[in-house]
Design an enzyme around this catalytic site. Structure first.
Site, PDB file in Angstrom:
ATOM      1  N   ASP A  20      -6.477  -5.698   2.643  1.00 13.02           N
ATOM      2  CA  ASP A  20      -7.720  -6.174   2.036  1.00 13.02           C
ATOM      3  C   ASP A  20      -8.871  -5.250   2.421  1.00 13.02           C
ATOM      4  OD1 ASP A  20      -9.896  -7.617   1.082  1.00 13.02           O
ATOM      5  OD2 ASP A  20      -9.878  -9.032   2.770  1.00 13.02           O
ATOM      6  N   ASN A  22     -12.120  -5.516   1.112  1.00 13.38           N
ATOM      7  CA  ASN A  22     -13.483  -6.058   0.947  1.00 13.38           C
ATOM      8  C   ASN A  22     -13.739  -7.370   1.667  1.00 13.38           C
ATOM      9  OD1 ASN A  22     -12.048  -7.825  -0.634  1.00 13.38           O
ATOM     10  ND2 ASN A  22     -13.055  -7.291  -2.571  1.00 13.38           N
ATOM     11  N   ASP A  24     -12.373 -10.407   1.432  1.00 14.19           N
ATOM     12  CA  ASP A  24     -12.250 -11.711   0.774  1.00 14.19           C
ATOM     13  C   ASP A  24     -10.925 -12.400   1.102  1.00 14.19           C
ATOM     14  OD1 ASP A  24     -10.441 -10.230  -0.689  1.00 14.19           O
ATOM     15  OD2 ASP A  24     -11.335 -10.668  -2.659  1.00 14.19           O
ATOM     16  N   ASP A  28      -5.960  -5.820  -2.028  1.00 14.00           N
ATOM     17  CA  ASP A  28      -6.500  -5.282  -3.269  1.00 14.00           C
ATOM     18  C   ASP A  28      -6.110  -3.818  -3.444  1.00 14.00           C
ATOM     19  OD1 ASP A  28      -8.353  -3.918  -1.523  1.00 14.00           O
ATOM     20  OD2 ASP A  28      -9.576  -5.739  -1.514  1.00 14.00           O
ATOM     21  N   ASP A  97       5.368  -3.248 -12.206  1.00 15.90           N
ATOM     22  CA  ASP A  97       6.145  -4.447 -12.495  1.00 15.90           C
ATOM     23  C   ASP A  97       5.902  -4.815 -13.951  1.00 15.90           C
ATOM     24  OD1 ASP A  97       7.700  -6.803 -11.960  1.00 15.90           O
ATOM     25  OD2 ASP A  97       6.968  -6.721  -9.904  1.00 15.90           O
ATOM     26  N   ASP A 199      10.871  -7.695 -14.602  1.00 14.61           N
ATOM     27  CA  ASP A 199      11.046  -9.053 -14.092  1.00 14.61           C
ATOM     28  C   ASP A 199      11.997  -9.856 -14.992  1.00 14.61           C
ATOM     29  OD1 ASP A 199       9.960 -11.071 -12.097  1.00 14.61           O
ATOM     30  OD2 ASP A 199       9.413 -12.089 -13.961  1.00 14.61           O
ATOM     31  N   GLU A 255      15.415  -6.684 -12.884  1.00 16.32           N
ATOM     32  CA  GLU A 255      15.741  -7.837 -12.035  1.00 16.32           C
ATOM     33  C   GLU A 255      16.615  -8.777 -12.858  1.00 16.32           C
ATOM     34  OE1 GLU A 255      13.590 -11.489  -9.614  1.00 16.32           O
ATOM     35  OE2 GLU A 255      12.931 -10.915 -11.613  1.00 16.32           O
ATOM     36  N   HIS A 328       9.761  -9.610  -2.407  1.00 17.71           N
ATOM     37  CA  HIS A 328       8.728 -10.649  -2.366  1.00 17.71           C
ATOM     38  C   HIS A 328       9.286 -12.047  -2.625  1.00 17.71           C
ATOM     39  CE1 HIS A 328       9.318  -9.748  -6.568  1.00 17.71           C
ATOM     40  NE2 HIS A 328       8.665 -10.848  -6.904  1.00 17.71           N
ATOM     41  N   ASP A 329      10.520 -12.139  -3.116  1.00 14.84           N
ATOM     42  CA  ASP A 329      11.146 -13.432  -3.399  1.00 14.84           C
ATOM     43  C   ASP A 329      12.186 -13.835  -2.355  1.00 14.84           C
ATOM     44  OD1 ASP A 329       9.763 -14.030  -5.743  1.00 14.84           O
ATOM     45  OD2 ASP A 329      11.203 -12.983  -7.016  1.00 14.84           O
TER      46      ASP A 329
END
Length: 560
Positions: A20, A22, A24, A28, A97, A199, A255, A328-329
């Site tokens: 990150d 910034n 928040d 990003d 992706d 995907d 995938e 990520h899964d």
């Protein structure tokens, strides 16, 4: 050496959790740009960038409302272009992706589609009338719970969504929709992307009869035979290749849940011109119980070896394998296949890396894997952000199929947020990921497991991964050698050979916390050790060679 990506290593970035810039609390694009030198140091060449497109974030960016704009939380297209230029300067390629089985229900195509039955975009999506009794067209269950059909009051029809109701499925029968998708892909290729990770791409063709699915013992209704590897999927992928990919030097990986080896041969055979690789799910489904990953059971090393061997042998000289432990899964590799305990975490992580990277195929490293990140155990379901885990928790506990404790234990083992906790850059607050409040909590072990520490230690997992990535560039046998399994029935060791001309690459890995012995005819004292996670040379005894707990070696020797 074949295609340009065959001796490369891919690194997956999950942008929300990477870095990150910034404050928040959300990773990003500028945060990625800051860390590109780190990836260059690791030695990877291709970045798989999980979705950064405009999205309302019902499923963390896999619900896209604009394929050619950047999500506000991630930055702007100017930020993307700056990142792309810097990656290019460093010799790093970007694989985007591609999510085209479905869009967001906030995509302008769907907004127009649901306006009326006569809309120009109506058939961009899959609409059906209710059954005579008003029920949905089929009994299929959605991936994130409930029915795959959502009733639309305005037009009196149901639309199909295999995932969340905010992710309506595109109608690939519609030629105009397909042309729009191909144009979008070309636009990104013209911007310099190297290709696409696609995907759930084997779900784009549905059985046009839309029959009911089998009702399982758990009450779940399985429609998957009617939307996985459907009747026209190969036609669509060939058309996609010709219309969007053929004019570019690309890398493509599909995938594909529920893909068989025989189907994968068709998807990846070079002369068919569909895809370069597929992600199969056979090994990550090991230990799935009656309720899938939510009732995890013990798995056997012999099962893992059988799966890898089947794919190694099956695609040899036909297609190409993608090699991965996690993404990520999926849960963290060390927690899933290695040993979380402090004394063995790094060593088992190096062992797993050796086992995977010495196979034939293109290796994929998920962010944090190269420093040995592990699963997390949050106190409450309220701390989790993953739609799949949250919905399964409420649905399965409400039905009395699992208790709350059983469900939490399953999430600890297999939930998707294990992979999505913020990247651990340092021992500073929030692991150096953000100066704000992170969108999902950081794994508390960041004080011990982080990039800063890994870079400061010559014996860290990071430098081990760097060495593996370099070896793939140096030795053709790692890229093209034929695979041969040894000791298929042993539950403690995974030993295999790679064969090329008169060379043999011998890979020995110990998947246990015991000292084990391997009886080998080869004289390893005369072999070249390419890499090991041990501090000493392999020991020879009367019963063979000794492997310490989670020990790993790769030897190069001449075939006599």
């Amino acid at each position: 050496m074949g295609k340009w990506w065959q001796d490369s290593t891919v690194y997956q970035i999950y942008p929300r959790s990477f870095n990150d810039s910034n404050g928040d609390g959300i990773g990003d694009i500028n945060g990625i740009t800051e860390r590109l030198p780190y990836l260059k140091q690791l030695g990877i060449e291709i970045i798989w960038l999980s979705p950064v497109y405009q999205s309302p974030n019902d499923d963390n960016g896999y619900d896209i409302s604009d394929y050619e704009a950047i999500m506000d939380e991630f930055g702007t297209m100017e930020d993307y272009d700056r990142m792309s230029a810097e990656a290019n300067r460093l010799g790093l390629k970007i694989m985007m992706d591609l999510v085209v089985n479905h869009t967001s229900d906030e995509h302008h195509w769907f907004i127009e589609s649901r306006e009326s039955k006569t809309s120009d975009k109506r058939d961009y999506y899959i609409w059906h009338n209710p059954k005579v009794n008003g029920e949905p067209p089929t009994n299929w269950a959605a991936a994130f719970g409930g029915s795959v059909w959502e009733f639309d009051e305005k037009t009196g029809q149901y639309y199909l969504h295999l995932f969340s109701k905010k992710q309506p499925d595109l109608n690939w029968e519609n030629e105009a929709m397909r042309r729009d998708v191909y144009q979008m892909m070309r636009n990104w290729l013209d911007k310099g992307v190297a290709g696409f990770r696609m995907d759930v791409i084997n779900m784009i063709s549905k059985d046009p009869r839309y029959p009911d699915g089998e009702v399982m013992k758990t009450g779940y209704t399985d429609g998957s035979p009617y939307y996985f590897n459907g009747p026209k999927v190969h036609d669509y992928l060939k058309e996609m290749h010709q219309a969007a990919l053929a004019d570019y030097e690309t890398i493509t990986v599909g995938e594909m849940p529920n893909v068989s080896l025989e189907q994968a041969k068709l998807y990846t055979a070079e002369d068919r011109k569909e895809l370069d690789m597929v992600f199969n799910f056979d090994h990550v489904g090991l230990g799935d119980g009656e309720l899938g990953k939510w009732t995890p059971e013990a798995w056997k090393l012999t099962e893992l070896k059988q799966i890898f061997t089947r794919w190694q042998e099956g695609l040899d000289q036909v297609g190409w394998n993608s090699l991965y432990w996690s993404n990520h899964d999926q849960p963290r590799a060390i927690s899933r296949f290695g040993d979380n305990r402090n004394e063995y975490r790094e060593k088992s992580g190096k062992m797993l890396a050796t086992c995977l990277h010495m196979l034939k195929g293109t290796p994929y490293v998920f962010q944090g894997e190269e420093i040995g990140m592990t699963n997390v155990q949050f106190d409450s379901i309220e701390d989790y952000r993953d739609l799949e885990s949250i919905n399964a928790y409420h649905e399965l506990t409400a039905k009395g199929l699992l208790s709350e404790d059983e469900m939490m234990a399953a999430i600890y083992k297999r939930g998707r947020d294990n992979a999505r906790t913020p990247m651990q850059w340092s021992s500073e607050t929030n692991a150096g990921f953000t100066i704000g409040e992170p969108w999902v909590k950081v794994n508390p072990n960041y004080t011990d497991i982080n990039v800063k520490d890994a870079l400061a230690r010559e014996d860290s997992i990071f430098y081990y991964y760097k060495q593996l990535i370099e070896l793939r560039k140096q030795y053709e046998i790692i890229v093209t050698g034929r695979y041969q399994l040894l000791y298929p029935t042993r539950e403690d060791v995974y030993v295999y050979e790679r064969l090329l001309d008169d060379q043999v690459l011998l890979v020995l890995t110990n998947f246990t916390d015991d000292v084990v012995s391997v009886d080998l005819a080869a004289d390893l004292t005369k072999a070249t050790c390419l890499i090991t996670n041990e501090t000493e040379a392999i020991k020879q005894t009367e019963t063979g060679y000794t492997l310490q707990p989670y020990g790993a070696y790769a030897f190069l020797l001449n075939n006599k």
